[in-house]
Write an enzyme that holds these catalytic residues in place. Structure first.
Site, PDB file in Angstrom:
ATOM      1  CB  SER A 120      44.963  40.865  49.350  1.00  0.00           C
ATOM      2  OG  SER A 120      45.921  41.886  49.425  1.00  0.00           O
ATOM      3  CE  LYS A 163      41.884  42.365  45.189  1.00  0.00           C
ATOM      4  NZ  LYS A 163      42.975  41.740  45.976  1.00  0.00           N
ATOM      5  CB  SER A 199      44.222  44.761  48.238  1.00  0.00           C
ATOM      6  OG  SER A 199      44.349  43.478  47.643  1.00  0.00           O
TER       7      SER A 199
END
Length: 525
Positions: free
Chosen positions: A200, A101, A176
């Site tokens: 997330s 990420k 996210s």
């Protein structure tokens, strides 16, 4: 780069004192102007002694193969940068390709956190999890798209475009960590390492039909990762199987200690994970036998904004599990779970404001501080704050309002309620191995253009009812695929006692095998 240090002038002292309501006299101002240089001697000496980030964090330059890959190479817009960094020649993750990420520092590779305000920032050192992945033999293949500053559950607020869902091209991956889940679902990587402050990891995993693990708070070090709040930041894997999550967790878990000193303030010296060399969560999948007891959490179902077909799909999956002679499901109730999201909201708003309005690194805790990121983030906030996502802007405005008018009371109340919430789950887990509930009350969002500000913000918050409470309590939680509703993936979330990842993963592996053999039907209503 060392800051240009100079003490405040008389006029600067007057201006600052007025902002703080200090009402300094002319004599006070003159005295402060004379005394300030003494304090700056200490600042100058600190800069001389500490030329940059901790010396033990290796600085590395790496070649970026591709920035923002085009549509043909990246049909789901999952990637922000492609690279290839080979780890050790052997290890438990040898042969695994892993994506990160884009809030996980990878030295020499740009990091944006999904926000254009940080474009051009390049970390100087690797996050601890990166060093552990490489030491375990993994190959890191790039940085993955995410909602701007990790502050949405939809997957559409990244400044670099929305993230598509490989299972449904006209829908979003969720957030996210949308790029992380999409890359795994598309087969672009074997595992993605992502972060979770309200769900997330688990939300996009559920939306994309993958497995997402949020470990116990502090089990995996967060050092070198951009956070939102020290008390609810989590990092963990997204993969296509429980076993791959267990294997990855074995490689990255454990205390982050340098020269006998802990460097991640989210961990305590007593973090009960033992010697890292003997930590093997994958082995627990094979070594453990016996009856699995599952507590079906009543309050996790029937949310007013939820989709009945999602509840039906999860309940059908649990009925399939209960048909197994070695698996027993029992009803459990935790009434405060219905308010867990409100506890989360009270804590996260002012915590985010404190971290983001200063330098993205914060104050008041021991451990390693990323000075280069603090400098870059401060400049970005000063020049580009207006480009932050609307969901984050709303949170900052409301947080400032309640902090100014209520002196931090609401944040304090939320923090105190965390203990009550934690005890309630602990009590519910006393006679069952895990709790079970839908990961999200809804299926993923349809991709739409021209959304209003209100619609964007509403979608950003619309999937966290079941996930966010466990960011407050720190319990480990995992989402596994359990079927579909209306043709879209549905996730089943399991929760275990803190620091009992072995039981959590064992239970998830058992259910994964049972469900894959039975193939639950689509739960459309």
């Amino acid at each position: 780069m060392a800051p240009n240090l100079s003490p405040p002038t008389d006029s600067e002292i007057r201006s600052i004192s007025a902002e703080l309501g200090l009402d300094l006299s002319t004599d006070d101002v003159e005295a402060f102007a004379d005394l300030a240089p003494v304090l700056f001697e200490s600042y100058e000496r600190v800069i001389d002694l500490e030329p940059g980030n901790d010396a033990e964090l290796e600085r590395t330059r790496r070649m970026v193969l591709e920035r923002h890959p085009d549509g043909d190479a990246d049909p789901h817009n999952a990637w922000l940068a492609r690279c290839r960094i080979d780890g050790a020649t052997d290890g438990r993750l040898a042969g695994y390709e892993i994506g990160l990420k884009d809030n996980v520092s990878l030295a020499g590779v740009p990091m944006t956190c999904g926000w254009a305000g940080l474009e051009g920032y390049v970390p100087e050192s690797d996050a601890t999890v990166v060093r552990r992945l490489l030491a375990a033999g993994a190959t890191i293949t790039g940085k993955l798209n995410m909602d701007s500053m990790a502050f949405a559950s939809s997957g559409e607020t990244s400044d670099f475009g929305p993230i598509g869902n490989p299972n449904a091209p006209d829908h979003l991956a969720g957030g996210s960590s949308g790029g992380s889940a999409a890359a795994v679902a598309a087969g672009d990587v074997d595992v993605a390492v992502a972060t979770d402050q309200a769900g997330s990891i688990r939300i996009p995993a559920a939306f994309c039909g993958t497995v997402g693990l949020k470990p116990t708070h502090g089990l995996v070090p967060y050092t070198g990762i951009v956070g939102q709040g020290y008390t609810f930041d989590h990092v963990g894997p997204i993969a296509s199987s429980v076993r791959d999550c267990a294997r990855t967790l074995s490689a990255i878990a454990g205390p982050d200690v340098v020269d006998g000193e802990p460097v991640d303030p989210r961990q305590s010296v007593e973090t009960p994970v033992g010697d890292r060399s003997t930590t093997d969560f994958e082995r627990a999948l094979d070594d453990r036998e016996g009856r699995l007891t599952i507590g079906v959490l009543e309050e996790g179902f029937g949310w007013p904004r939820g989709e009945p077909a999602v509840d039906d799909t999860v309940l059908e999956a649990l009925e399939i599990a209960d048909d197994d002679q070695a698996i027993e499901t029992l009803e459990r109730s935790v009434p405060i779970h219905s308010d867990g999201m409100h506890v989360w909201a009270a804590v996260i708003a002012e915590s985010n404001m404190a971290l983001l309005q200063h330098n993205g690194v914060g104050y008041f805790v021991d451990g390693a501080y990323d000075e280069s990121f603090a400098q870059a983030f401060s400049a970005a906030i000063e020049n580009e704050a207006a480009s932050l996502s609307k969901s984050l802007q709303l949170t900052l405005v409301v947080a400032r309002y309640v902090a100014d008018r209520h002196d931090g009371l609401l944040h304090a109340s939320g923090q105190n309620l965390r203990r009550r919430l934690r005890r309630a789950y602990d009590e519910a887990l006393e006679d069952v191995d895990v709790l079970a509930l839908p990961t999200t009350p809804i299926t993923t969002f349809e991709r739409r253009d021209g959304l209003s500000t209100g619609e964007i913000v509403q979608r950003a918050y619309s999937a966290v009812e079941n996930t966010s409470p466990f960011n407050m309590t720190g319990h480990p939680a995992i989402s596994i695929p359990c079927g579909t509703a209306g043709g879209l993936p549905v996730g089943l979330m399991l929760v275990a006692t803190r620091h009992d990842e072995s039981t959590l993963l064992w239970a998830a592996d058992r259910l994964e095998g049972r469900l894959s053999a039975s193939s639950p039907s689509d739960g459309r209503s």
